[in-house]
Design an enzyme around this catalytic site. Structure first.
Site, PDB file in Angstrom:
ATOM      1  N   CYS A 108       0.595  38.865 -24.094  1.00 22.26           N
ATOM      2  CA  CYS A 108      -0.765  39.414 -23.987  1.00 22.26           C
ATOM      3  C   CYS A 108      -1.551  39.322 -25.293  1.00 22.26           C
ATOM      4  O   CYS A 108      -2.760  39.532 -25.312  1.00 22.26           O
ATOM      5  CB  CYS A 108      -0.707  40.856 -23.508  1.00 22.26           C
ATOM      6  SG  CYS A 108       0.258  41.034 -22.007  1.00 22.26           S
ATOM      7  N   HIS A 232      -6.790  44.790 -25.210  1.00 23.84           N
ATOM      8  CA  HIS A 232      -6.014  44.204 -24.121  1.00 23.84           C
ATOM      9  C   HIS A 232      -6.007  45.198 -22.956  1.00 23.84           C
ATOM     10  O   HIS A 232      -5.847  46.405 -23.154  1.00 23.84           O
ATOM     11  CB  HIS A 232      -4.583  43.927 -24.600  1.00 23.84           C
ATOM     12  CG  HIS A 232      -3.657  43.582 -23.484  1.00 23.84           C
ATOM     13  ND1 HIS A 232      -3.975  42.668 -22.512  1.00 23.84           N
ATOM     14  CD2 HIS A 232      -2.418  44.067 -23.154  1.00 23.84           C
ATOM     15  CE1 HIS A 232      -2.977  42.584 -21.652  1.00 23.84           C
ATOM     16  NE2 HIS A 232      -2.026  43.423 -22.019  1.00 23.84           N
ATOM     17  N   ASN A 262      -3.998  43.707 -15.219  1.00 22.22           N
ATOM     18  CA  ASN A 262      -3.510  43.153 -16.488  1.00 22.22           C
ATOM     19  C   ASN A 262      -3.351  41.638 -16.353  1.00 22.22           C
ATOM     20  O   ASN A 262      -2.446  41.165 -15.671  1.00 22.22           O
ATOM     21  CB  ASN A 262      -2.179  43.808 -16.844  1.00 22.22           C
ATOM     22  CG  ASN A 262      -1.609  43.297 -18.166  1.00 22.22           C
ATOM     23  OD1 ASN A 262      -2.074  42.298 -18.709  1.00 22.22           O
ATOM     24  ND2 ASN A 262      -0.598  43.979 -18.667  1.00 22.22           N
TER      25      ASN A 262
HETATM   26  O1  UT7 Z   1       0.584  43.867 -21.082  1.00 23.76           O
HETATM   27  C1  UT7 Z   1       1.883  44.251 -21.034  1.00 23.76           C
HETATM   28  C2  UT7 Z   1       2.174  45.526 -21.455  1.00 23.76           C
HETATM   29  N1  UT7 Z   1       2.635  46.477 -20.475  1.00 23.76           N
HETATM   30  C3  UT7 Z   1       2.176  47.701 -20.544  1.00 23.76           C
HETATM   31  O2  UT7 Z   1       1.306  47.992 -21.285  1.00 23.76           O
HETATM   32  C4  UT7 Z   1       2.796  48.756 -19.686  1.00 23.76           C
HETATM   33  C5  UT7 Z   1       3.000  50.019 -20.464  1.00 23.76           C
HETATM   34  N2  UT7 Z   1       3.489  51.074 -19.624  1.00 23.76           N
HETATM   35  C6  UT7 Z   1       2.712  51.639 -18.650  1.00 23.76           C
HETATM   36  O3  UT7 Z   1       1.574  51.249 -18.456  1.00 23.76           O
HETATM   37  C7  UT7 Z   1       3.291  52.785 -17.893  1.00 23.76           C
HETATM   38  O4  UT7 Z   1       4.518  53.154 -18.470  1.00 23.76           O
HETATM   39  C8  UT7 Z   1       3.488  52.480 -16.398  1.00 23.76           C
HETATM   40  C9  UT7 Z   1       2.140  52.368 -15.708  1.00 23.76           C
HETATM   41  C10 UT7 Z   1       4.264  51.189 -16.212  1.00 23.76           C
HETATM   42  C11 UT7 Z   1       4.264  53.626 -15.730  1.00 23.76           C
HETATM   43  O5  UT7 Z   1       3.581  54.842 -15.951  1.00 23.76           O
HETATM   44  P1  UT7 Z   1       4.380  56.127 -16.449  1.00 23.76           P
HETATM   45  O6  UT7 Z   1       3.398  57.222 -16.527  1.00 23.76           O
HETATM   46  O7  UT7 Z   1       5.122  55.759 -17.698  1.00 23.76           O
HETATM   47  O8  UT7 Z   1       5.327  56.414 -15.230  1.00 23.76           O
HETATM   48  P2  UT7 Z   1       6.941  56.489 -15.226  1.00 23.76           P
HETATM   49  O9  UT7 Z   1       7.532  55.135 -15.443  1.00 23.76           O
HETATM   50  O10 UT7 Z   1       7.380  57.608 -16.093  1.00 23.76           O
HETATM   51  O11 UT7 Z   1       7.195  56.902 -13.738  1.00 23.76           O
HETATM   52  C12 UT7 Z   1       6.800  58.199 -13.229  1.00 23.76           C
HETATM   53  C13 UT7 Z   1       7.227  58.284 -11.788  1.00 23.76           C
HETATM   54  C14 UT7 Z   1       8.676  57.866 -11.567  1.00 23.76           C
HETATM   55  O12 UT7 Z   1       9.186  58.685 -10.537  1.00 23.76           O
HETATM   56  P3  UT7 Z   1      10.089  59.985 -10.901  1.00 23.76           P
HETATM   57  O13 UT7 Z   1      11.256  59.438 -11.674  1.00 23.76           O
HETATM   58  O14 UT7 Z   1       9.205  60.879 -11.728  1.00 23.76           O
HETATM   59  O15 UT7 Z   1      10.432  60.519  -9.560  1.00 23.76           O
HETATM   60  C15 UT7 Z   1       8.569  56.453 -11.067  1.00 23.76           C
HETATM   61  O16 UT7 Z   1       9.647  56.080 -10.254  1.00 23.76           O
HETATM   62  O17 UT7 Z   1       6.436  57.363 -11.013  1.00 23.76           O
HETATM   63  C16 UT7 Z   1       7.301  56.489 -10.264  1.00 23.76           C
HETATM   64  N3  UT7 Z   1       6.630  55.205 -10.137  1.00 23.76           N
HETATM   65  C17 UT7 Z   1       5.724  54.957  -9.183  1.00 23.76           C
HETATM   66  N4  UT7 Z   1       5.226  55.700  -8.205  1.00 23.76           N
HETATM   67  C18 UT7 Z   1       4.292  55.149  -7.408  1.00 23.76           C
HETATM   68  C19 UT7 Z   1       6.764  54.110 -10.935  1.00 23.76           C
HETATM   69  N5  UT7 Z   1       5.945  53.136 -10.497  1.00 23.76           N
HETATM   70  C20 UT7 Z   1       5.301  53.635  -9.413  1.00 23.76           C
HETATM   71  C21 UT7 Z   1       4.310  53.107  -8.558  1.00 23.76           C
HETATM   72  N6  UT7 Z   1       3.843  53.896  -7.559  1.00 23.76           N
HETATM   73  N7  UT7 Z   1       3.809  51.853  -8.690  1.00 23.76           N
END
Ligand code: UT7
Length: 307
Positions: A108, A232, A262
């Protein structure tokens, strides 16, 4: 010796995929995706070549130059259409260019790495360089994996950079890479993108803030003087956290991820062109471009567009 941004162009596929559409096949919802990422919809389709050609041609038209005027084409992409040859040569050929062309993969941060490479080429004899950021990420997404499917999208953006002995639009550019973080966000051969989202998030805020502060210092420009931040487009919460730490109001940040998701290497030129089309880019004002991505890589630079 200086570098001028002479023209810009973007391209996105026609097909819009909304969060609601993804929710029909994945265990997710519009509410979750929008709250956690800021994304409402994304564009899916095309190829890296087809999107890159369209954005590249539009940048040439905007700069008022032809294929013959360009003496190097750089394509930033992490989703080349083939392993070999480079997608850059395919784009150059379709645009009617016979100049050197090559791919750059810095994920990215790729577009900014392309600008830095172009700067070096312009300082050593090139006159005009087409830098394209183009991605067909949807090809490398497992559409049953909600972690990645809600984030990545397709698109392209391009700019024509020109040598100018009398001044520069590029006031500073800070690049970095840390390969010890390679497994945090990766796509293996014949595989799909996989990510440790939480850790990428944490590191992203840090490297964006640190590299932006260095870019501001190198350009001798204060955060208050920045009219526009072109970050980004990965996650609205990363953008909010970073600009807040930099002491820049969120109203100065350009956000297009709600519409485009993204698009990796394409996201900074997509955001810049959107701001330009909406009259937000003003000649003579300072803008901060900043990105991060797989690698990890990062890149931040201060520009003052003279056009
Ligand atoms: O350009 C490349 C760079 N990439 C990035 O910048 C990504 C950086 N990271 C992020 O943007 C975030 O970490 C994410 C958007 C990927 C995830 O957000 P988060 O607030 O960190 O969520 P999390 O991974 O802590 O997940 C929270 C909950 C989990 O469930 P439990 O364990 O709390 O029951 C996940 O399983 O949300 C669940 N979850 C979802 N739920 C609905 C994860 N993905 C999804 C989804 N829909 N798509």
């Amino acid at each position: 010796m200086g570098v001028r941004f002479r023209g810009w162009g973007i391209a996105v596929p026609d097909r819009v995929v909304t969060n609601d559409e993804l929710s029909q096949t994945l265990d997710t919802s519009d509410e979750w995706i929008f709250e956690r990422t800021g994304i409402r919809e994304r564009r899916i389709g095309g190829t890296t070549q087809s999107l890159g050609v369209l954005a590249g041609q539009r940048a040439l038209d905007d700069a008022g130059c032809t294929a013959d005027d360009v003496d190097f084409l750089l394509l930033a992409t992490s989703s080349p259409d083939r392993i070999c040859p480079s997608t850059a040569v395919l784009i150059a050929n379709e645009l009617g260019m016979s100049c050197p062309a090559m791919d750059i993969n810095a994920a990215c941060s790729g577009f900014m790495y392309g600008v830095r490479t172009a700067q070096g080429l312009l300082e050593t004899g090139s006159q005009r360089i087409l830098v394209v950021g183009a991605e067909h990420l949807s090809r490398w997404v497992d559409w049953s994996d909600r972690n990645m499917a809600v984030l990545l999208a397709d698109g392209a953006g391009a700019t024509v950079l020109e040598h100018d002995p009398d001044g520069t639009d590029l006031l500073s550019l800070v690049l970095g890479a840390d390969g010890s973080a390679a497994d945090l966000l990766t796509c293996q051969h014949e595989g799909y993108f996989q990510m440790n989202g939480k850790e990428v998030f944490r590191r992203a805020v840090r490297v964006v803030v640190e590299s932006s502060q260095k870019a501001l210092a190198d350009a001798d420009v204060s955060a208050d003087e920045i009219s526009l931040v072109i970050p980004h487009q990965a996650n609205i919460r990363i953008i909010q956290a970073a600009v807040q730490r930099l002491g820049i109001g969120m109203e100065r940040a350009v956000v297009v991820l709600d519409r485009y998701g993204n698009t990796s290497s394409a996201s900074i030129p997509l955001a810049f062109d959107d701001a330009r089309q909406n009259g937000r880019v003003k000649a003579g004002e300072y803008a901060l471009m900043t990105g991060f991505g797989a690698g990890m890589t990062w890149a931040s630079g201060v520009i003052r567009w003279s056009k």
